[in-house]
Write a protein that holds these residues in place. Structure first.
Motif, PDB file in Angstrom:
ATOM      1  N   HIS A 145       0.832  -1.213   0.000  1.00 36.38           N
ATOM      2  CA  HIS A 145       0.000   0.000   0.000  1.00 36.38           C
ATOM      3  C   HIS A 145       0.866   1.262   0.000  1.00 36.38           C
ATOM      4  N   GLU A 164       0.216   3.986  -1.124  1.00 37.08           N
ATOM      5  CA  GLU A 164      -0.630   5.173  -0.919  1.00 37.08           C
ATOM      6  C   GLU A 164      -0.932   5.415   0.566  1.00 37.08           C
ATOM      7  N   TRP A 165      -0.655   4.442   1.423  1.00 36.01           N
ATOM      8  CA  TRP A 165      -0.964   4.607   2.843  1.00 36.01           C
ATOM      9  C   TRP A 165      -0.142   5.725   3.488  1.00 36.01           C
ATOM     10  N   GLY A 166       1.117   5.839   3.051  1.00 39.50           N
ATOM     11  CA  GLY A 166       1.907   7.008   3.420  1.00 39.50           C
ATOM     12  C   GLY A 166       2.476   7.020   4.827  1.00 39.50           C
ATOM     13  N   THR A 180       0.869  13.595  -0.253  1.00 41.74           N
ATOM     14  CA  THR A 180       0.285  13.087  -1.506  1.00 41.74           C
ATOM     15  C   THR A 180       1.353  12.888  -2.579  1.00 41.74           C
ATOM     16  N   ALA A 199       3.433   9.816  -1.855  1.00 43.46           N
ATOM     17  CA  ALA A 199       2.751   8.560  -2.197  1.00 43.46           C
ATOM     18  C   ALA A 199       2.806   8.306  -3.698  1.00 43.46           C
ATOM     19  N   ALA A 200       2.612   9.363  -4.486  1.00 45.03           N
ATOM     20  CA  ALA A 200       2.660   9.219  -5.952  1.00 45.03           C
ATOM     21  C   ALA A 200       4.068   8.833  -6.404  1.00 45.03           C
ATOM     22  N   ARG A 232       6.342   7.339  -4.590  1.00 44.45           N
ATOM     23  CA  ARG A 232       6.607   5.983  -4.080  1.00 44.45           C
ATOM     24  C   ARG A 232       6.084   4.948  -5.084  1.00 44.45           C
ATOM     25  N   LYS A 233       4.868   5.155  -5.526  1.00 52.51           N
ATOM     26  CA  LYS A 233       4.229   4.217  -6.449  1.00 52.51           C
ATOM     27  C   LYS A 233       4.976   4.166  -7.785  1.00 52.51           C
ATOM     28  N   GLY A 270      -0.390  -3.935  -5.613  1.00 51.66           N
ATOM     29  CA  GLY A 270       0.766  -3.229  -5.069  1.00 51.66           C
ATOM     30  C   GLY A 270       2.071  -3.947  -5.378  1.00 51.66           C
TER      31      GLY A 270
END
Ligand SMILES: [Zn+2]
Length: 328
Positions: free
Chosen positions: A265, A267-269, A277, A280-281, A283-284, A316
């Motif tokens: 995950h 997006e969990w951050g 935000t 998270a972007a 990271r992905k 993920g």
């Protein structure tokens, strides 16, 4: 200061000795006296690489530092399924040392004296690995947070690495040295503590200013390092690609603070991200590239020695740590 406030100090990983941290760190393992600490040495093409420990930092409770918006049951479930504590996340502090001929390059400098006895072990760990502080010629900072830059200076303000040049992203330097660094996009919002952290960071970079070399992304150094912007955790957060011949390892710094939670995950951050935000972007996006390239990865805060690969899993990703048949 109540426990909740103390714990919040950890979220941006930038607290200092003037905060009452002893209670928080009391249950951490201190640096044992006269005990040699192991290191992990390996070859990357012509380069000799060594992972050295600066110690560790415990973050407790897990939420809201991690996954502030996720359901508690889901977070606990993932931790339990991996046989991990549901009470805390124990962050490694892995320092990468690169030897290229007579040059010794460090990526980050550890936490230094201000985080308690659970970390700040780098000088001793380096010497256990046969590297003296005087031998270090260059230090590349992945970003300015004091768990990465605090090890540059001693308590009396003198330099820990007297012969080293220090490399930092120009964007990162501008952010921290500005009159009012913008934390409006962070989940962490304790103004007093933020001001304190900003002041400590300014102090470090004022002290080392004669050694500082600011860079713009992307750039190459020493014919074996490529620096790439991966903004979000901080504005100048940098990925450090180390290469020799056809071999490469990607140091992802603070892209990931948990192998169990943030790979499945992203997006969990994490509360310590300056722009939650954007982090998270990034990271992905970076995990996707690392998985596609099957890249060898080095991570500052993932379990010792912080080396592994990223694999796509369901929606993920997962972390596949490298394993070793014996300690070396
Ligand atoms: Zn960190």
């Amino acid at each position: 200061m109540e426990r909740r406030a103390l714990v919040k100090n950890l979220f941006v990983l930038g607290m200092t000795a003037s905060l009452p941290l002893k209670t928080l760190f009391a249950r951490q393992h201190s640096a044992p006296l006269n005990v040699k600490r192991p290191f992990h040495r390996f070859q990357l093409g012509e380069l000799e690489l060594t992972t050295i420990t600066d110690g560790h930092l415990v973050i407790a409770p897990v939420q809201p530092a991690f996954a502030p918006n996720a359901a508690a049951a889901e977070v606990e479930g993932l931790l339990k399924a991996s046989f991990r504590s549901t009470k805390e996340i124990d962050l490694s502090m892995n320092i990468l040392a690169i030897r290229k001929g007579k040059q010794v390059i460090l990526v980050d400098s550890g936490a230094g004296y201000s985080f308690g006895s659970g970390c700040g072990w780098l000088p001793q760990s380096l010497s256990d690995a046969g590297i003296s502080p005087e031998e270090v010629t260059d230090i590349i900072l992945s970003h300015a947070h004091t768990d990465h830059s605090g090890g540059l200076i001693k308590k009396d303000g003198s330099l820990v690495f007297p012969n080293a040049q220090i490399y930092l992203s120009a964007v990162e330097h501008r952010f921290w040295m500005s009159d009012h660094p913008d934390f409006s996009k962070a989940k962490f919002d304790n103004k007093d503590q933020l001001n304190h952290i900003i002041a400590e960071t300014k102090k470090i970079f004022t002290t080392v200013k004669d050694r500082l070399k600011l860079f713009d992304h992307p750039t190459e150094l020493f014919g074996c390092i490529r620096l790439e912007l991966a903004a979000g955790h901080t504005p100048g957060h940098t990925l450090v690609h180390v290469f020799s011949g056809s071999e490469e390892i990607v140091h992802i710094a603070d892209l990931m603070h948990s192998d169990v939670l943030l790979f499945p995950h992203p997006e969990w951050g994490f509360y310590g991200d300056t722009d939650f935000t954007a982090a998270a972007a990034t990271r992905k996006k970076v995990l996707q590239v690392l998985a596609e390239k099957k890249a060898k990865v080095f991570a500052y805060h993932l379990p010792w020695p912080g080396i592994g690969h990223v694999r796509k899993q369901d929606k993920g990703f997962e972390w596949i740590p490298e394993t070793y048949s014996f300690p070396a």
